[in-house]
Design a protein around this motif. Structure first.
Motif, PDB file in Angstrom:
ATOM      1  N   ILE A  60      29.094  53.237   7.923  1.00  0.00           N
ATOM      2  CA  ILE A  60      28.845  54.242   8.459  1.00  0.00           C
ATOM      3  C   ILE A  60      27.212  54.658   9.186  1.00  0.00           C
ATOM      4  O   ILE A  60      26.822  54.994   9.502  1.00  0.00           O
ATOM      5  N   TRP A  61      26.529  53.942   8.550  1.00  0.00           N
ATOM      6  CA  TRP A  61      24.883  54.023   8.986  1.00  0.00           C
ATOM      7  C   TRP A  61      25.026  53.192  10.473  1.00  0.00           C
ATOM      8  O   TRP A  61      24.605  53.804  11.440  1.00  0.00           O
ATOM      9  N   TYR A  62      25.601  52.222  10.127  1.00  0.00           N
ATOM     10  CA  TYR A  62      25.447  51.024  12.154  1.00  0.00           C
ATOM     11  C   TYR A  62      26.420  51.496  13.404  1.00  0.00           C
ATOM     12  O   TYR A  62      26.539  52.166  14.082  1.00  0.00           O
ATOM     13  N   ALA A  63      27.473  52.869  12.673  1.00  0.00           N
ATOM     14  CA  ALA A  63      28.505  53.010  13.618  1.00  0.00           C
ATOM     15  C   ALA A  63      28.183  54.899  13.913  1.00  0.00           C
ATOM     16  O   ALA A  63      28.247  55.066  15.483  1.00  0.00           O
ATOM     17  N   THR A  64      27.049  55.298  13.652  1.00  0.00           N
ATOM     18  CA  THR A  64      26.611  56.241  13.315  1.00  0.00           C
ATOM     19  C   THR A  64      25.521  56.455  14.528  1.00  0.00           C
ATOM     20  O   THR A  64      24.883  56.497  15.493  1.00  0.00           O
ATOM     21  N   LEU A  65      24.599  54.780  14.267  1.00  0.00           N
ATOM     22  CA  LEU A  65      23.382  54.020  15.299  1.00  0.00           C
ATOM     23  C   LEU A  65      24.010  53.677  16.716  1.00  0.00           C
ATOM     24  O   LEU A  65      23.630  54.211  17.819  1.00  0.00           O
ATOM     25  N   ALA A  66      25.445  53.826  16.526  1.00  0.00           N
ATOM     26  CA  ALA A  66      25.390  53.311  17.345  1.00  0.00           C
ATOM     27  C   ALA A  66      26.103  54.459  18.705  1.00  0.00           C
ATOM     28  O   ALA A  66      26.060  54.357  19.810  1.00  0.00           O
ATOM     29  N   ASN A  67      27.018  54.924  17.301  1.00  0.00           N
ATOM     30  CA  ASN A  67      27.101  56.893  18.452  1.00  0.00           C
ATOM     31  C   ASN A  67      25.239  57.645  18.908  1.00  0.00           C
ATOM     32  O   ASN A  67      25.868  58.255  20.178  1.00  0.00           O
ATOM     33  N   THR A  68      24.393  57.528  18.616  1.00  0.00           N
ATOM     34  CA  THR A  68      23.574  58.294  18.808  1.00  0.00           C
ATOM     35  C   THR A  68      22.610  57.361  20.092  1.00  0.00           C
ATOM     36  O   THR A  68      21.685  58.160  20.228  1.00  0.00           O
ATOM     37  N   ASP A  69      22.876  55.778  20.061  1.00  0.00           N
ATOM     38  CA  ASP A  69      22.111  55.020  20.627  1.00  0.00           C
ATOM     39  C   ASP A  69      22.988  55.383  22.252  1.00  0.00           C
ATOM     40  O   ASP A  69      23.999  55.018  22.450  1.00  0.00           O
ATOM     41  N   GLU A  75      25.588  49.687  22.674  1.00  0.00           N
ATOM     42  CA  GLU A  75      27.362  50.376  21.707  1.00  0.00           C
ATOM     43  C   GLU A  75      28.344  49.051  22.218  1.00  0.00           C
ATOM     44  O   GLU A  75      28.830  48.952  21.402  1.00  0.00           O
ATOM     45  N   LYS A  76      28.487  48.041  22.956  1.00  0.00           N
ATOM     46  CA  LYS A  76      29.548  47.831  23.180  1.00  0.00           C
ATOM     47  C   LYS A  76      29.255  46.099  22.442  1.00  0.00           C
ATOM     48  O   LYS A  76      30.352  45.770  21.494  1.00  0.00           O
ATOM     49  N   GLU A  77      27.793  45.438  22.782  1.00  0.00           N
ATOM     50  CA  GLU A  77      27.530  44.920  21.107  1.00  0.00           C
ATOM     51  C   GLU A  77      28.064  45.412  19.934  1.00  0.00           C
ATOM     52  O   GLU A  77      28.777  44.068  19.633  1.00  0.00           O
ATOM     53  N   VAL A  78      27.641  46.623  19.748  1.00  0.00           N
ATOM     54  CA  VAL A  78      27.870  46.707  17.984  1.00  0.00           C
ATOM     55  C   VAL A  78      28.996  46.862  18.431  1.00  0.00           C
ATOM     56  O   VAL A  78      29.975  46.103  17.091  1.00  0.00           O
ATOM     57  N   THR A  79      29.940  47.235  19.049  1.00  0.00           N
ATOM     58  CA  THR A  79      31.411  48.166  18.597  1.00  0.00           C
ATOM     59  C   THR A  79      32.329  46.348  18.493  1.00  0.00           C
ATOM     60  O   THR A  79      33.134  46.007  18.468  1.00  0.00           O
TER      61      THR A  79
END
Length: 93
Positions: A60-69, A75-79
């Motif tokens: 959840i933390w990582y997905a939230t970080l990706a959505n706010t960045d 974002e593509k790397e994280v996804t």
């Protein structure tokens, strides 16, 4: 066509064997380090939970970080990394 290489990854206290492109291995390992560091941080903050709870909190933390960045490359790397981990977990289960 690029060849997939097998790598062993550790999330929390579990090891998974996944296949990835050689060029993606470093990104995956950096992501895993971040995820495992966050798991340790959450274990310190929230005692008494089980590993699945910590992993869920980190995701959840990582997905939230990706959505706010606002960096689309990050974002593509994280996804991509999260999708690969999800596939590996699904295969392992």
């Amino acid at each position: 066509m690029s060849e997939l290489i097998p790598i062993n990854i550790v999330i929390g206290d579990r090891t998974y064997r996944i296949k990835t492109l050689a060029k993606d291995e470093e990104v995956i390992r950096r992501t895993l380090k971040t995820v495992n560091d966050k798991i340790i941080e959450f274990k310190t903050q929230f005692g008494g939970k089980d590993m699945q709870d910590y992993i869920a909190m980190v995701m959840i933390w990582y997905a939230t970080l990706a959505n706010t960045d606002s960096n689309p490359v990050l974002e593509k790397e994280v996804t991509d990394a999260l999708l690969k981990m999800e596939l590996a977990i699904d295969k392992a289960l």
